[in-house]
Design a protein around this motif. Structure first.
Motif, short mmCIF file in Angstrom:
data_model
loop_
_atom_site.label_atom_id
_atom_site.label_comp_id
_atom_site.label_asym_id
_atom_site.label_seq_id
_atom_site.Cartn_x
_atom_site.Cartn_y
_atom_site.Cartn_z
N LYS A 61 0.84 -1.20 0.00
CA LYS A 61 0.00 0.00 0.00
C LYS A 61 0.88 1.25 0.00
O LYS A 61 1.87 1.30 0.73
N GLU A 121 -14.40 7.63 3.97
CA GLU A 121 -12.99 7.27 4.16
C GLU A 121 -12.75 5.81 3.78
O GLU A 121 -11.67 5.47 3.28
N ASP A 156 -10.04 4.68 1.04
CA ASP A 156 -9.03 3.67 1.32
C ASP A 156 -9.05 2.59 0.24
O ASP A 156 -7.99 2.13 -0.23
#
Length: 719
Positions: A212, A601, A605
């Motif tokens: 990530k 959110e 993500d």
């Protein structure tokens, strides 16, 4: 000297007048001239200025649509697809050279169904087929030229083709003839080729990665940009040199996060030399599309609305970061141009201005020294020519592009003047020369009002209004936002793409939704008018519903309301404009912080994970995405001012907040009657003024600070 009789004088005046009328007719009414010689084709009823430019070509153009594809199928013909836009220089060249040519038109009309597309109206079509061109040839650009089956599947692609072979570039006539022959003799091989291309494009999807993106990704993007930085002239790479404003806004964020002085130095050097260069229109304001050299001297003279908006944001943020007046002055210069030349009576902003006038690129903008001295007088003319490097030799086809080859303070020393005195004199000269230039034949203006680009300009004006405490910019931004909300947002909440000649049309794409939502959030922070935040939330919800890929994540460029093409694409590359996904990511993060809604959110993500594999391969290709990632990684500031909008103490506090470079913040006002804010952000209910004074409540990194009312305490809190 022989005196003329009154009759002879009248004849000369009449002849001169006729000559002027003829010149104006030829250059300013070229479409009328074509109307007299050609019958209109199927583009005649289109609103797009680009399509209208081709409405009297001898080529029997069709607009993209059912009629053209049915004709190709019924007559078993190949589709010749040409994509461009009205201010594209090489699109004009190809039109003049080939599409106005009877020989080319005869081949196209006999063997093909020819379709013209304005890429600014239909970015979905442009994106899909540009992806094809880049995959097949390794490059792309406009005009974009493709050959398709009647199902719309491509099998051959390229950009500009001359009429006949030149310098190794295949000639259009030969290409049209060869493909027509191949279609008639071996149609199966072409169809097989189109299926292979379609399969290739279908595999070009977003790449998820195991890793990530994190702070190391931001650092890698910085390092890649610093490796490409031109330490002599600013910017990145060599020629042609594009401004790419989101590179600068990302570097400012990296400077803020890491305190790396070189990140700020790259931004300042680039913006200063761009402002001094020929890419900047020193008389009329604003910036041209890009520089053809590494020095920012010789531009491609086209002016695009999105460049003005994105560059204004770069200069505004750099002003906030450095407090140097140079940067605010250039931002104002951009806005002056947009307000004067690019704002419609309805309140929206026009799309672009051409590079060419009277068929010659740059003619509107260049000067000879004698023209300047005649207008300004010998003394002021010499000062102006010395500062803007205007010479008898010239720097552009025997004429001069204005550019400041030395900083103001050095030029002032050479003139034995103070910098302020020299700037005042130059400003007066620029004003005089601009009034003279306004009498020249102007470049063509594309008067389409495009929702996405208007969203960018609304954002720029809203940020400028805050940073420079200039209400005029807020008023203009509000007019544009209201125009879009009243004219391009339908009752079913579908946002339309463009307005032109009184017609609102074309279901909007991801960029339209994302860029406009971004502008509305910035406009709310500039005005605290709740209707703009409410509209941002509603349109963002429609964007999620319409464009989200529920299986793989991320947002498609075209959604459920758009025409279905042979494939769907997701755009993440931050090129001339940021990608819709990069701006959508930042919107989700900001709205998540504003509302306290965790679903936003979570979507953000997931979007980061969706594109992680692609992003990690070359982070500096996605600098707007890096800006959003910087926000996601935090720390962020949620700032709520509890007080009345028109209260003097509120205004004082807001000036302190808005004057600072605080990229990762959201700003809310909670007035005494703030029912709407309490509904969308329930955590604000208990945040009230203390002892009747406007009070700042700030949370950072999921931790809330002690509320403060004193201005000095606010400053300490912010810093």
């Amino acid at each position: 000297m022989t005196l003329l009789s009154f009759g002879e004088l009248l004849k000369k005046i009449e002849y001169s007048f006729q000559l002027i009328l003829t010149t104006v007719f030829i250059f300013d009414n070229y479409q009328l001239l074509k109307m007299k010689t050609n019958k209109p084709n199927h583009l005649i009823h289109e609103k797009s200025p680009y399509l209208q430019q081709h409405a009297y070509n001898p080529v029997d153009w069709y607009p993209w649509g059912k009629e053209a594809f049915e004709k190709a199928k019924a007559e078993s013909k190949v589709i010749f697809l040409s994509i461009g836009y009205s201010t594209c220089h090489w699109c004009h060249v190809m039109e003049t050279e080939s599409f106005e040519d009877e020989e080319v038109a005869k081949i196209l009309n006999e063997y093909y169904v020819a379709i013209k597309v304005d890429r600014e109206e239909r970015p979905d079509i442009d994106n899909v087929y540009m992806t094809v061109c880049q995959a097949m040839t390794g490059s792309g650009g406009w005009p974009l030229t493709l050959f398709l089956t009647s199902e719309g599947k491509p099998f051959y692609a390229g950009t500009y083709f001359p009429k006949t072979e030149r310098l190794g570039n295949p000639g259009l006539i030969a290409l049209l003839t060869q493909i027509a022959n191949l279609w008639n003799t071996n149609k199966e091989s072409i169809i097989a080729s189109s299926l292979q291309v379609t399969k290739l494009i279908d595999t070009e999807t977003a790449s998820k990665g195991e890793e990530k993106p994190d702070v190391r990704t931001l650092k890698t993007a910085y390092e890649q940009l610093s490796d490409r930085f031109d330490s002599l002239y600013g910017g990145f790479g060599t020629s042609p040199k594009f401004p790419t404003p989101h590179n600068f806004t990302f570097l400012l964020r990296w400077w803020k996060r890491s305190n790396n002085a070189f990140a700020l130095e790259m931004v300042e050097k680039s913006l200063e030399l761009m402002a001094r260069g020929g890419i900047h229109d020193h008389l009329g304001g604003g910036f041209h599309r890009y520089s053809t050299d590494e020095y920012w001297l010789t531009p491609h003279f086209e002016k695009m609305l999105y460049d003005q908006a994105l560059l204004a944001i770069s200069y505004i943020e750099t002003y906030q970061a450095t407090k140097k007046d140079l940067y605010s002055a250039i931002a104002k210069d951009i806005f002056d141009y947009v307000l004067r030349d690019m704002t419609s009576p309805e309140g929206g902003f026009y799309s672009a201005e051409d590079a060419d006038s009277e068929g010659i690129e740059g003619k509107f903008y260049v000067w000879k020294p004698e023209e300047i001295k005649e207008a300004l007088g010998e003394k002021d003319g010499n000062i102006f020519c010395d500062f803007y490097d205007v010479s008898d030799i010239g720097n552009f086809e025997d004429k001069n592009i204005l550019h400041a080859d030395k900083p103001l303070h050095i030029a002032a020393k050479l003139e034995n003047m103070s910098p302020d005195a020299l700037e005042k004199r130059l400003a007066n000269s620029r004003k005089k020369l601009l009034s003279i230039r306004e009498k020249r034949i102007k470049p063509h203006k594309d008067t389409k009002i495009i929702t996405s680009w208007n969203g960018l300009m609304i954002s720029a004006l809203s940020r400028g209004a805050q940073a420079m405490d200039e209400p005029k910019y807020t008023n203009v931004a509000m007019c544009a936002a209201d125009f879009i909300l009243n004219t391009l947002l339908q009752e079913n909440k579908i946002l339309l793409r463009r307005y032109c000649q009184g017609e609102s049309a074309i279901a909007g794409f991801l960029d339209d939704y994302a860029f406009f939502v971004n502008g509305l959030i910035d406009l709310y922070e500039a005005t605290f008018q709740e209707k703009y935040l409410q509209a941002a939330l509603q349109i963002n919800e429609e964007m999620i519903k319409n464009f989200l890929d529920e299986n793989e994540g991320g947002f498609f460029l075209s959604g459920k309301s758009n025409e279905k093409l042979f494939t769907q694409t997701k755009d993440i590359y931050d090129g001339a404009t940021p990608s819709g996904n990069s701006i959508a990511l930042l919107n989700l993060l900001r709205l998540g912080r504003i509302t306290g809604n965790p679903s936003y959110e979570a979507l953000a993500d997931n979007l980061i994970k969706t594109f992680s594999g692609t992003i990690l391969q070359y982070p500096s290709g996605y600098t707007q995405f890096m800006c959003a990632l910087d926000f996601a990684l935090g720390p962020t500031k949620e700032i709520i001012v509890a007080g009345e909008r028109e209260g003097n103490d509120t205004k004082d506090i807001l000036r302190e907040i808005r004057s600072r470079f605080l990229p990762n913040k959201v700003l809310l006002l909670h007035p005494s009657n703030g029912i709407f804010i309490e509904e969308i952000a329930p955590y604000t209910k208990e945040l009230i003024p203390i002892e009747g004074r406007s009070t700042v409540y700030m949370c950072e990194n999921y931790s809330c600070k002690k509320p403060v009312s004193d201005k000095n305490a606010v400053i300490q809190l912010l810093e």
